[in-house]
Design an enzyme around this catalytic site. Structure first.
Site, PDB file in Angstrom:
ATOM      1  CE  LYS A   1      39.342  38.896  29.398  1.00  0.00           C
ATOM      2  NZ  LYS A   1      38.309  39.440  28.538  1.00  0.00           N
TER       3      LYS A   1
ATOM      4  CD  GLU B   1      39.482  47.017  43.682  1.00  0.00           C
ATOM      5  OE1 GLU B   1      38.413  47.054  44.321  1.00  0.00           O
ATOM      6  OE2 GLU B   1      40.528  47.524  44.100  1.00  0.00           O
TER       7      GLU B   1
ATOM      8  CB  CYS C   1      31.490  46.966  41.900  1.00  0.00           C
ATOM      9  SG  CYS C   1      32.422  48.468  41.669  1.00  0.00           S
TER      10      CYS C   1
ATOM     11  CD  GLU D   1      27.888  42.311  42.555  1.00  0.00           C
ATOM     12  OE1 GLU D   1      28.407  41.310  42.040  1.00  0.00           O
ATOM     13  OE2 GLU D   1      28.482  43.403  42.687  1.00  0.00           O
TER      14      GLU D   1
END
Ligand code: NAD
Length: 490
Positions: A186, A261, A295, A394
């Site tokens: 996906k 992750e 990331c 983040e």
């Protein structure tokens, strides 16, 4: 070799790829796919639903035993086939990725090369797997024979984010197929276009039906049903912590394996013996590549006070020299954010910075933004308090937070003072010192005196809240294998 695009998405976007057929999606909702530079809709996809997931999982289940029985060497040929076919579409895919994601062409090319290298690497790993099957284990007990086998986990659900289309899916799909798993992939609903080529390639290379199934849709329609599906043996997820936690919870209900992750807030340490000009180049690459939507972005700069002013000056000059604009135009350094939603999310942090009174080195007041596109100015704050949300969270945009330190010990302590642990960079005039400092950092990837090198042979993954498990390298293959021992009398 490069060909112009055979990728005809417009006619395919209401369909799902199941068992080597493009079948109408059962979903009814339409999702817009945008060009973030032009702020224009370039396609619509039908958001699939749970019944699409059921069909794809059934196809994957039926295909799995034969795919496993083929053996690693035969599977390797298909993985090389993916690499060759991606290579043959190099220019078309670079353009597509730049158009859907907003990344400059030069970055889209790096992505493509990473993806190709990944398929080639796991082709080699698949071949090597055959030789590892049935290895004798040395046991103390006499008269006993023990052998180790590596079986595929089974049917795997692979869920990807939008920041590195083709790369994040390659890191999952290549080892999964190498291991003998069959997959339901996906892609992100924000960037669904590049990955559709994988279905086209599957048909071209004659991949057996059901080995790769590709579903378009969002988290609600596809992601959650896939994660909750009783016949999915493993979920490999890359994305936000919020969703990663939901994925883990769903998988726990049936003790399914997960690889996660997730996010990061990675530090970059510049020591007093570093050359500030050279350091500035590496700092820039760590935060403004892909408009900061990385990331592993090294978004917390810890610079020794002796070189801080020189480094801020060098960074300011480099930020001013960045060209913002059309991702498809030569010379563009920084494209737009990938979505209006992400642009707005980052803007909220910039508003917060203003409220907190953070010290600006560069921000939107220092440049004129392009008149179209989801752009934000490359931004640099200095002397950011460790309590600031901008220091801790983040941001996932072109925003660098910096503070100075007075010693190596303070740099290490602050670097590790984070709930994340994905990556870190250390810059020092003494490579041995840089490596020694790196060994004391709690993160999965440590770079020293370098930009962010990501190689298929080395592992990718995080400590702490940055995730569970590792992708790439032999560890990435192990994530799709179950160890089995066969033991009995000689
Ligand atoms: P996201 O979590 O919003 O979405 C990721 C994927 O999960 C998408 O395909 C989405 O449709 C799907 N999803 C959404 N809800 C779901 C649900 N309930 N169940 C299952 N799937 C669901 O993340 P994003 O915004 O696409 O990506 C940005 C995030 O990804 C950042 O936090 C970034 O740090 C992280 N990321 C991590 C890595 C890494 O290697 N550690 C790499 C790239 C991105």
């Amino acid at each position: 070799m490069s060909t112009t695009s055979k990728i005809e998405h417009a006619s395919l976007l209401d369909k799902q790829f199941i068992s080597n057929q493009w079948v109408p999606s059962n979903g009814t909702r339409l999702l817009d796919v945008m060009n973030p530079y032009r702020e224009e809709r370039i396609a619509q996809v039908t958001a699939g639903d749970a019944s699409d997931v059921d069909a794809a999982v059934t196809a994957a289940q039926q295909a799995q035993p034969d795919w496993q029985a083929l053996g690693g060497t035969a599977r390797a040929n298909y993985l090389d086939g993916f690499a060759d076919a991606l290579e043959a579409r190099r220019e078309a895919l670079m353009t597509l990725s730049a158009t859907n994601n907003g990344k400059p062409l030069v970055e889209a090319e790096i992505d493509l090369e990473d993806a190709i290298a990944c398929y080639r690497y796991y082709a080699k790993q698949a071949k090597a797997l055959d030789a590892r099957q049935g290895e004798l284990v040395s046991v103390e007990m006499e008269g006993v024979e023990a052998r180790t086998y590596h079986d595929p986990v089974g049917v795997v659900g692979l869920i990807a984010p939008w920041n590195f289309p083709l790369v994040t899916s390659a890191w999952k799909l290549a080892p999964a197929l190498a291991a003998g798993c069959t997959a339901v992939l996906k892609p992100s609903e924000v960037t669904p276009l590049p990955e559709r080529v994988l279905a086209e390639i599957a048909l071209e290379i004659g991949l057996p039906a059901g080995v790769l199934n590709l579903l378009n849709g969002d988290g609600e329609g596809i992601g959650a049903p896939l994660t909750n599906h009783p016949d999915v043996d493993k979920i490999s997820f890359t994305g936000s912590n919020r969703v990663g936690e939901a994925v883990m919870q769903a998988a726990s209900a049936r003790t399914a394996s997960v690889s996660l992750e997730l996010g990061g807030k990675s530090p970059i340490l510049v020591m007093e013996d570093a050359d500030p000009e050279q350091a500035a180049d590496w700092v820039m690459a760590g935060i403004y590549f892909n408009a900061g939507q990385i990331c592993s972005a090294t978004s917390r700069l810890l610079v020794h006070e002796d070189v801080a002013e020189a480094l801020y000056t060098a960074l300011g000059e480099r930020v001013d020299a960045l060209t913002l604009g059309d991702p498809l135009a030569e010379g563009t350094d920084l494209g737009p954010l990938t979505s209006a939603k992400q642009r707005d999310a980052v803007q909220r942090y910039l508003d917060l910075a203003e409220q907190e009174g953070l010290t600006v080195v560069r921000d939107t007041t220092h440049r004129t933004l392009p008149t179209q596109g989801y752009f934000l100015a490359p931004t640099l704050y200095r002397d950011v308090p460790v309590e600031s949300r901008l220091w801790k969270e983040e941001i996932f945009g072109p925003v660098l937070c910096a503070r100075s330190v007075s010693s190596e010990a303070e740099a290490i302590q602050l670097a590790n003072d984070s709930s994340f642990g994905l990556a870190a960079t250390v810059i020092s005039g003494d490579p041995e010192r840089a490596k020694r400092i790196g060994r004391q950092l709690k993160a999965g990837s440590i770079w020293y005196n370098s930009e962010q090198l990501v190689l298929p042979e080395t592992a990718w993954g995080g400590f702490k809240r940055s995730g569970i498990g590792r992708e790439l390298g032999p560890w990435g293959l192990s994530a799709y294998l179950e160890v089995k021992h066969v033991i009995g009398p000689k």
